[in-house]
Design an enzyme around this catalytic site. Sequence first.
Site, PDB file in Angstrom:
ATOM      1  CG  HIS A 273      -5.306  -2.699  -0.038  1.00  0.00           C
ATOM      2  ND1 HIS A 273      -4.580  -2.216  -1.095  1.00  0.00           N
ATOM      3  CD2 HIS A 273      -4.859  -2.027   1.060  1.00  0.00           C
ATOM      4  CE1 HIS A 273      -3.736  -1.290  -0.664  1.00  0.00           C
ATOM      5  NE2 HIS A 273      -3.884  -1.167   0.637  1.00  0.00           N
TER       6      HIS A 273
ATOM      7  CG  ASP B 263      -6.065  -2.879  -4.086  1.00  0.00           C
ATOM      8  OD1 ASP B 263      -6.745  -2.206  -3.296  1.00  0.00           O
ATOM      9  OD2 ASP B 263      -4.861  -3.120  -3.902  1.00  0.00           O
TER      10      ASP B 263
ATOM     11  CB  SER C  55      -0.956  -0.062   1.204  1.00  0.00           C
ATOM     12  OG  SER C  55      -1.955   0.920   1.113  1.00  0.00           O
TER      13      SER C  55
END
Length: 510
Positions: free
Chosen positions: A471, A442, A216
Amino acid sequence: MTGFAATAALALAGALALGTAPAATGAPDPLARYHHQHLTWKSCVLGPDDDTGRDLKKAGARCADVTVPLDYAAPDGRTITVAVSRIRATDTAHRVGALLLNSGGPGGQTLGDPPWVREAMKETGKRYDVVGVDPRFVGRSTAMDCHWPTGSGIRGPGHDRAGFDRSTAFAGELARDCRKHEGDVLPYATTRNTARDMDVIRAALGERRISYLGYSYGTYLGEVYATMFPDRTDRVVLDGVADPDRYGLRLLRGSETANRHALRDWAAWAAARDTTYGLGRSRDAVLTVVDRIQAAAGRAPLRVGGYRVDDGVAPMVVFSGLSQDDDAAYGDLAAAVRDLRDAADGRTVDPSPWLADTLGFTLTGSESAYGSVQMAILCGDVAAPRDPETYWRDVRRARAQDPLFGPVTNNIGPCAFWDPPRERPTTIRDDLPALLVNATGDPRTVYAGARAVHRGWPSSRLVTLRGADQHAVFGVYGSDCADAAVNAYLATSRLPVTDVSCAARPVPAP
């Protein structure tokens, strides 16, 4: 949350020279005392209630504090500490080096991650020192806390101009709280300084180069580190790829379609389990419940236990529940939506555990430190528009396309009231050899962003998890295909010859 514009640091106008390795001219190293510091390794357990420390101890990890300068332009000035954990390589004959981790945020703690990452690496993990890092101002590192009444600077703007004005005032208050309580360190809470800290950690560990696994926001940190310190970087895995051209306070803009897709998939899952959750027997019926909750919250805040959930918070609950594509996460969101529906119908509600945690995070100061660091880094990295009317126009435009998520991803935040960043954003190198990993669905770092990064980096390869609203993939989702691709690269340093496509797990029957 989450978590998740940029320079070949060597050419960045206005960059601090101390951010890169000293030139090979025999010039003194201004960071020598940091690079050559002695680390004192100790037990990671802080006390009887320290679950993270116990897990690290069980995995054989040890912890240390690394001293770094607060301001790299003044290395002889104030110092802070960065907490690290390490599980050492056991296959010393084939040792590759250190693998540094970052799980995202910004503001997320990573010190406790080496045990599960080491497990996901399987045999390859034995060849690495797996190193968790709580970045500056996070977790066990020198702390930052603006004493906010919330754990997040992100809110929905409500359904009308009055709601937007309230969210604007709230964002301004958060910015003022940070200036009041942490104004002396705010300018140094940036990704570039975190990358500089990583290079001090590298040197203090005695490593010539480091490998890196980031999730991320951690993918953006990896992009910045590899740009600033290209000769210090070995194998780089970026999972849930942040597009540097879209990085900043408003990085969630453009994720509305992916979030709507994830919401529809969750609704279909919940409909198949109507006997458990009672939200409706069809996907559309479940989605109607979500819409009804938002409408009710707009008329009057919903009473959920000791909390009041208005139309700025209700969409954040749904948004927060849509990052993991698995039964446990889907079940948590379904129970939360059931509770919110009951509150909208006037019933007394004792919130389910996940909803209670989510509302506590959003509506109390229990996680103020997390939100403080997250916003400090986002606002310190990239300047945001300052005129509230810019956001109001975007909110109205986005609401027409997606009335639930569009206003959230386009709303104003504290960065509109922040002091300008001290450094220009990093322009990410376009020759970064990296393994990129992303799921097609995602809802945070959207797949289109991963593809854009891949197109811009011919030396990269992309591992795609198809058909999952997920994710973070490696070691998280449970894809043997994706995990094997990552481990093969970490073991050999050879990227796949071509991009890799992996299928999602079959959806189990209810």
